[in-house]
Write an enzyme that holds these catalytic residues in place. Structure first.
Site, PDB file in Angstrom:
ATOM      1  N   LYS A  81       0.856  -1.193   0.000  1.00 31.65           N
ATOM      2  CA  LYS A  81       0.000   0.000   0.000  1.00 31.65           C
ATOM      3  C   LYS A  81       0.888   1.238   0.000  1.00 31.65           C
ATOM      4  CE  LYS A  81      -3.955   2.005   2.519  1.00 31.65           C
ATOM      5  NZ  LYS A  81      -4.872   1.859   3.672  1.00 31.65           N
ATOM      6  N   SER A 160      -9.879   2.109   2.602  1.00 36.64           N
ATOM      7  CA  SER A 160      -8.922   2.815   1.795  1.00 36.64           C
ATOM      8  C   SER A 160      -7.885   1.927   1.116  1.00 36.64           C
ATOM      9  CB  SER A 160      -8.182   3.842   2.653  1.00 36.64           C
ATOM     10  OG  SER A 160      -7.385   3.188   3.629  1.00 36.64           O
ATOM     11  N   SER A 184     -10.489  -0.160   6.800  1.00 37.75           N
ATOM     12  CA  SER A 184      -9.825   0.006   5.500  1.00 37.75           C
ATOM     13  C   SER A 184      -9.113  -1.221   4.958  1.00 37.75           C
ATOM     14  CB  SER A 184      -8.825   1.157   5.562  1.00 37.75           C
ATOM     15  OG  SER A 184      -9.496   2.387   5.508  1.00 37.75           O
TER      16      SER A 184
END
Lengths: 495, 92
Positions: A81, A160, A184
């Site tokens: 990420k 997210s 997330s």
């Protein structure tokens, strides 16, 4: 040797076996994933691709395998990420303000995975500074999910950690890292038909992960199987002297628990999660999950979590408050984008106006408001006290039961343009997940079924007492085994 | 509320447009109305949460460690001179 394009469908465990047996090389394995990353480029799952870097690392892996010096994740292509600092590789947090930021160091989790032999093939897209539930607040454009609606429109992967979820679901990475502040990891896992774990607060180091809300943030893996999640977590977890909120407890062997019996385990079903106007497919699937666990010997108990209704409002005070403080560092002085001004104040104002997107601005303003003189006691102090109440509510509940079962999200994935426009409605997405962050508890999302009539993935969530990730993996594996459709097969059919 | 949003934006050093101020003030009002429900319960006897699992501060040994990353750090600076961050003049 198998067909190269088949290499992307391997589980982490089988990929390791294949490398050790020399059925294929790490270079072939990584090349197959890079080819898939290119083939799925339209999903915009990656902000920065690291193909050359990954192929070089794969050469090293092959050399190690040849010498018999194989590490536990040797040659496994993973996606990181873009909230994790990567030494020498641009790290944006999905924000324009960090468009050119090259971290001078690697996050602890990233370093652990690299030391274990994993190979980062790219930095995945995310909501700006991890603020969002749909991956549309990224300054680098939204990520699309490989899942499509019956009208053939791509869904959003959730957020997210949406880029990480899309990468794993579309087979360009065997596993990915994510972070979870209010859901997330678990919500995008649920939307994308994969497994996602948010570990206990303090289980994994936050060092080198760009901070959103420090008392809620926790990193974890996204994978296609429960075993793979166990293996990834094994190499991410553990105390770190660089993060004083990480907890100095030994990491159990997570794979050991998988496949164990769930007989006699008490599973709580919170009454308050049965929302008015809840989707019938989500409710049916939830009941089915409870029934299956009962059939294999678990004891299902209705429980009450009276504090649940206060969880989201509490979260939406604490998270913006911490964010407004954490994001003060983006001032155009030491790193990141700068917009010049005649005075230092003007430089700050212009830099932050140009560098942050609307969701981030709104949350900083909200956070500044709840922390400001005159409102601090009414909002921030109250929320932190409510948080104590929520934690006590869970502690009380866990004296009677071992685990809690809920849906991971109230709906399946939505499409671009159909996402809720009003922030409060959008925030409701996190209703089931946010409680685990507030109480610091571990949670897992298991792909369990498909929505009706769209046929989109729906996940089930398990929440355990602090540091009981093993329990999540054990019961999660049971649910996974009984999923309506084999989750990996379901992904192969859409990609 | 628009005035409050502008005041907060100034405190947070974020330039916002009139349009954003209007939009944020509606959204912020909704959010604040929504969190009002927290007033329903009496929390006067409850302590704050500091660490969600109750962990206490961990201290490390106070020893010198040399991690010289000055060049890497300065390489990220938007404007630097003589290994120092450069900003507009602050003192008149």
């Amino acid at each position: 040797m198998p067909n190269n394009s088949d290499l992307i469908y391997l589980t982490l465990q089988n990929a390791l076996k294949g490398l050790i047996n020399k059925d294929f090389t790490a270079q072939e394995l990584v090349a197959a994933h890079i080819a898939q990353m290119d083939a799925t480029h339209h999903l915009n799952a990656y902000i920065t691709q690291m193909a050359d870097h990954a192929l070089n690392a794969a050469k090293d892996s092959d050399a190690r395998i040849a010498k018999g010096e194989t590490r536990p994740l040797e040659g496994i292509p993973i996606a990181m990420k873009d909230l994790f600092c990567t030494k020498g590789v641009r790290t944006t947090a999905g924000s324009k303000i960090l468009e050119n930021f090259i971290p001078p160091y690697e996050s602890t989790i990233g370093q652990r995975l690299l030391d274990a032999g994993a190979i980062t093939i790219g930095k995945t897209n995310l909501d700006e500074f991890a603020m969002g539930s749909s991956n549309i607040t990224s300054a680098y454009g939204p990520t699309l999910s490989p899942w499509k609606t019956p009208a053939n429109k791509h869904c959003l992967p959730g957020g997210s950690s949406g880029g990480s979820a899309a990468a794993v679901a579309s087979f360009s990475a065997i596993a990915a890292t994510g972070t979870d502040t209010g859901g997330s990891i678990r919500q995008p896992a649920s939307f994308s038909g994969i497994v996602g774990i948010k570990p206990t607060y303090g289980r994994c180091s936050r060092y080198g992960i760009i901070a959103f809300a420090s008392s809620l943030d926790q990193a974890g893996p996204l994978t296609r199987t429960v075993e793979d999640a166990a293996i990834m977590l094994q190499h991410m977890a553990g105390f770190d002297e660089h993060d004083s909120t990480s907890v100095n407890k030994p990491t159990p062997n997570y794979l050991d628990e998988i496949g164990g019996s769930v007989k006699g385990l008490k599973i709580g079903i919170p009454n308050e999660c049965r929302m008015e106007g809840m989707r019938s497919d989500v409710l049916e699937l939830w009941e089915k999950a409870a029934q299956i666990l009962q059939d294999v010997g678990a004891i299902i108990k209705p429980i009450s979590l009276p504090m649940l209704k206060y969880a989201l409002p509490t979260y939406y005070i604490i998270a913006p408050a911490e964010a407004s403080s954490n994001l003060a560092r983006y001032d155009g002085v030491r790193f990141g984008q700068r917009v010049e001004g005649d005075s230092l104040d003007e430089l700050y104002m212009k830099t932050r106006e140009a560098g942050f997107g609307p969701e981030v601005k709104r949350r900083i303003i909200m956070g500044t408001h709840v922390l400001s003189s005159g409102f601090y006691d009414a909002y921030y102090v109250k929320a932190q006290k409510l948080r104590t109440h929520i934690i006590q509510n869970f502690q009380q509940t866990f004296t009677d039961i071992d685990l809690i079962l809920t849906p991971s999200a109230p709906t399946p994935a939505f499409t671009f343009g159909e996402e809720p426009k009003d922030p409060v409605t959008m925030y409701m997405n996190d209703i089931y997940t946010v409680i685990a962050n507030l109480a610091g508890l571990p949670g897992i999302s298991i792909p369990f079924g498909l929505s009706k009539p769209e046929g989109l993935p729906l996940g089930m969530q398990l929440i355990a007492p602090a540091f009981e990730e093993s329990l999540l993996l054990k019961v999660g594996q049971t649910l996974y085994t009984f999923a309506e459709k084999d989750p990996v097969q379901a992904l192969r059919e859409i990609v | 509320m628009i005035g409050e949003v502008k005041r907060m934006a100034k405190l947070a050093r974020i330039g916002i447009t009139e349009e954003e101020a209007t939009q944020f003030s509606t959204q912020l009002s909704n959010l604040l109305n929504w969190v009002e429900q927290l007033n329903e319960i009496d929390l006067s006897q409850v302590e704050w949460t500091v660490h969600p699992t109750g962990q206490e501060q961990v201290l490390r040994e106070d020893v010198v460690r040399i991690e010289n990353t000055v060049d890497d750090i300065m390489a990220n600076a938007p404007d630097a001179k003589f290994n120092m961050f450069s900003v507009p003049k602050v003192v008149e």
